[in-house]
Every structure is written in C-alpha cells, then in structure tokens.
Design a protein around this motif. Structure first.
Motif, mmCIF file in Angstrom:
data_model
loop_
_atom_site.group_PDB
_atom_site.id
_atom_site.type_symbol
_atom_site.label_atom_id
_atom_site.label_comp_id
_atom_site.label_asym_id
_atom_site.label_seq_id
_atom_site.Cartn_x
_atom_site.Cartn_y
_atom_site.Cartn_z
ATOM 1 N N ASN A 5 1.280 -1.115 0.751
ATOM 2 C CA ASN A 5 -0.269 0.551 -0.077
ATOM 3 C C ASN A 5 0.983 1.756 0.835
ATOM 4 O O ASN A 5 1.696 1.473 0.547
ATOM 5 C CB ASN A 5 -0.949 -0.071 0.814
ATOM 6 C CG ASN A 5 -1.845 1.250 1.172
ATOM 7 O OD1 ASN A 5 -2.052 1.458 -0.294
ATOM 8 N ND2 ASN A 5 -2.643 1.315 2.636
ATOM 9 N N ALA A 6 0.671 2.309 -1.209
ATOM 10 C CA ALA A 6 1.696 3.137 -1.004
ATOM 11 C C ALA A 6 1.011 4.384 -1.613
ATOM 12 O O ALA A 6 0.129 4.050 -2.527
ATOM 13 C CB ALA A 6 3.044 2.775 -2.288
ATOM 14 N N HIS A 7 1.096 5.707 -1.708
ATOM 15 C CA HIS A 7 0.293 6.725 -1.875
ATOM 16 C C HIS A 7 1.801 7.270 -1.792
ATOM 17 O O HIS A 7 3.025 7.814 -1.793
ATOM 18 C CB HIS A 7 0.019 7.126 -0.420
ATOM 19 C CG HIS A 7 -0.760 8.510 -1.466
ATOM 20 N ND1 HIS A 7 -1.695 8.349 -1.936
ATOM 21 C CD2 HIS A 7 -0.174 10.388 -1.234
ATOM 22 C CE1 HIS A 7 -2.534 10.093 -2.594
ATOM 23 N NE2 HIS A 7 -1.529 10.747 -1.528
ATOM 24 N N GLN A 8 1.687 8.647 -3.456
ATOM 25 C CA GLN A 8 2.413 9.203 -3.909
ATOM 26 C C GLN A 8 2.142 10.716 -3.229
ATOM 27 O O GLN A 8 1.408 10.985 -4.072
ATOM 28 C CB GLN A 8 2.808 9.152 -4.870
ATOM 29 C CG GLN A 8 4.455 9.675 -5.859
ATOM 30 C CD GLN A 8 5.334 9.517 -5.990
ATOM 31 O OE1 GLN A 8 5.688 8.100 -6.186
ATOM 32 N NE2 GLN A 8 5.879 10.321 -5.404
ATOM 33 N N ILE A 9 3.237 11.576 -2.965
ATOM 34 C CA ILE A 9 3.064 12.500 -3.098
ATOM 35 C C ILE A 9 3.776 13.436 -3.676
ATOM 36 O O ILE A 9 4.920 13.009 -3.967
ATOM 37 C CB ILE A 9 3.145 13.233 -1.407
ATOM 38 C CG1 ILE A 9 2.543 12.769 -0.179
ATOM 39 C CG2 ILE A 9 3.556 15.109 -1.382
ATOM 40 C CD1 ILE A 9 3.648 12.974 0.701
ATOM 41 N N THR A 10 3.480 14.277 -5.023
ATOM 42 C CA THR A 10 4.779 15.146 -5.836
ATOM 43 C C THR A 10 3.983 16.097 -4.994
ATOM 44 O O THR A 10 3.107 17.323 -4.529
ATOM 45 C CB THR A 10 3.863 15.088 -7.484
ATOM 46 O OG1 THR A 10 2.220 15.202 -7.306
ATOM 47 C CG2 THR A 10 3.531 13.382 -7.715
ATOM 48 N N THR A 11 5.376 16.959 -5.054
ATOM 49 C CA THR A 11 5.319 18.210 -4.433
ATOM 50 C C THR A 11 5.766 19.406 -5.296
ATOM 51 O O THR A 11 5.690 20.423 -4.577
ATOM 52 C CB THR A 11 6.348 18.210 -3.964
ATOM 53 O OG1 THR A 11 7.603 18.273 -4.085
ATOM 54 C CG2 THR A 11 7.115 17.410 -2.544
ATOM 55 N N GLY A 12 5.307 18.988 -6.797
ATOM 56 C CA GLY A 12 5.643 20.398 -7.290
ATOM 57 C C GLY A 12 7.396 21.113 -7.518
ATOM 58 O O GLY A 12 7.878 20.721 -8.495
ATOM 59 N N ASP A 13 7.472 22.222 -7.024
ATOM 60 C CA ASP A 13 8.592 22.330 -7.340
ATOM 61 C C ASP A 13 9.514 22.514 -5.699
ATOM 62 O O ASP A 13 10.628 23.164 -5.192
ATOM 63 C CB ASP A 13 8.574 23.667 -7.779
ATOM 64 C CG ASP A 13 7.843 24.463 -6.529
ATOM 65 O OD1 ASP A 13 7.839 24.296 -5.481
ATOM 66 O OD2 ASP A 13 8.259 25.436 -7.474
#
Ligand SMILES: Nc1nc2c(ncn2[C@@H]2O[C@H](COP(=O)(O)OP(=O)(O)O)[C@@H](O)[C@H]2O)c(=O)[nH]1
Ligand SMILES: [Mg+2]
Length: 231
Positions: free
Chosen positions: A87-95
């Motif tokens: 079970n994995a969740h991705q955070i994309t931080t942008g910059d």
C-alpha cells in the motif's frame, strides 16, 4: 556573518513556517504512538537506492509496511511498490525539495482509504541531501542513505543531513571496489559529527545485509524508539 538574502521579515516568516511544521510533526508522532506504527523517514540523494531497498524488503517479505513516497513529479515510485502489493501513496511536491508533516498527514489519509496502515511506515523523502534535514516528519527513525557511487566524502560536506540521522546506510555495497569507496572514511566522519550512530552497509544483492537492517528496525520498534533529533 549576515545572510544578504534574508532580512528580519523573511526570517520571521520562515520560523513561522517551520514551527507550523513542528506542530504537525508532533501530531504525527502522537498518531504513530497511538496506532502502534513505527515510522521511518528515508533521506538521501536521488538515485541512492531508497525505492529499491523498499522493493527488496517487500519481495523478500522481511517486513509488512506501508509507504508514503515523495518526488517532485510522477507516481513512478509509488507504482513500483503497488506492483508488489504494498500500500503506497505518492506525494508530488511540484517544486518543493522536501516533504512536510502536513503532506504526510494527508498521504496517510489516502493510504487508509485503501487499507489499514501496517505497523511499519516508510516515508521516502524527496531526493536531496539538504532540504529534508529542516523538516521534522515526526518519524521514529530518520535514516540517511549514501550510495557508493556518490563518494565516501559526503558526511562532512552535508553535515546537517547526517546530524538528523538515527542510522546511516551505505547502499550499493556491491560497487564498493568499483568506486573505491571507503567505509572507514564514513565511519570516521560520522564519529566527528555524532558518536556511535549505527552504520549499515547494504546491497540489494546481499540478502543478509537486508535482513540485518530489518532486524535493527524491529529492535528499535520493540524499544518504542523515538528519534530525539530536533530539526
Ligand atoms: N548495483 C546496485 N544498484 C542499485 C542498488 N540499489 C539500487 N540500485 C540502482 O540504483 C538506481 C536508483 O535506485 P532507486 O531505488 O530508484 O533510488 P532512489 O532514487 O533513492 O529511490 C536503480 O537503477 C537501481 O537499480 C544496489 O544495492 N546495488
Ligand atoms: Mg525513489
């Protein structure tokens, strides 16, 4: 010496942001304690082997864990673990060059929509040896990886990062000879920063090294270890 890019106002704003993060980190710490979760914040340069380490632990079934992934863009790392049934969740931080406690809190909510959290939680921070060292994520353990191709001289070049570490992992140990990497140099430099920090030498090709690392995590969980580092 005065920092020419920082005036009084920007210092005030920065300290407000940091203390807001600290408040959220305290709440995360409480959440982990109340839910019997042992959280591990993995920090390193990009490409030093964080996701591969998690893949290896999953493939060899060494621990049951959930994962929060941090990258600027793409969900590739979360997908690598989802492919293995983790079970994995991705955070994309942008910059943004680091994860913050509030982002982790939100990611935990997303993970819980899919399944209950496992007793180990890995947080793979955004890859770099600078910014994540300033943001407390409330983790029980802060672990810094240094891979052999990066060179054995990095501890004293990036001391703030290595000062965060409750343990250090030298990764890609199978390449030690090729890159002329000296473990003794890392040990010596870590001793100059902080004495007695555990140092692991891992390769995804050496199962015994992975087992030893996971045993360390289990021991620390058994001790209810909580990092005392103040970010
Ligand atoms: N030789 C070797 N390569 C590795 C090892 N661990 C990871 N890699 C490789 O290093 C590259 C980056 O790994 P990755 O786990 O994506 O790094 P991350 O950015 O820190 O998550 C990939 O090509 C991996 O196959 C290792 O123990 N030995
Ligand atoms: Mg990764």
């Amino acid at each position: 010496m005065e920092n020419p890019t920082m005036n009084k106002k920007s210092i005030e704003v920065l300290s407000r942001i940091l203390s807001k993060n600290d408040e959220e980190a305290i709440k995360l710490r409480e959440f982990y304690r109340n839910n019997n979760i042992f959280a591990i914040n993995l920090m390193s340069s990009p490409g030093s082997g964080k996701t591969t380490l998690l893949e290896s632990i999953a493939k060899k079934k060494l621990l049951e864990f959930s994962v929060v992934e941090g990258d600027l863009q793409t969900n590739r790392d979360a997908q690598r673990l989802l492919n293995l049934g983790v079970n994995a969740h991705q955070i994309t931080t942008g910059d943004a060059c680091h994860l913050e406690a509030l982002m982790v809190k939100e990611a935990l909510g997303e993970l819980q929509k899919k399944a209950p959290l496992k007793e180990y939680l890995f947080i793979e921070n955004v890859g770099n040896l600078v910014c994540p060292a300033s943001y407390d994520l409330g983790a029980n353990l802060n672990i810094v990886l240094l891979s052999t191709p990066e060179g054995d001289d990095k501890v004293l070049k990036y001391p703030t990062m290595f000062l965060c570490a409750d343990a250090v992992v030298v990764s890609k140990a199978d390449l030690i000879e090729i890159f002329g990497f000296k473990i003794e140099q890392v040990r010596e430099d870590l001793d100059k920063l902080k004495k007695k920090i555990p140092l692991f030498v891992l390769s995804n090709k050496d199962e015994a090294s992975l087992v030893q690392f996971c045993e360390f995590l289990k021991t620390k969980k058994g001790e209810n270890y909580v990092s005392s580092h103040t970010f």
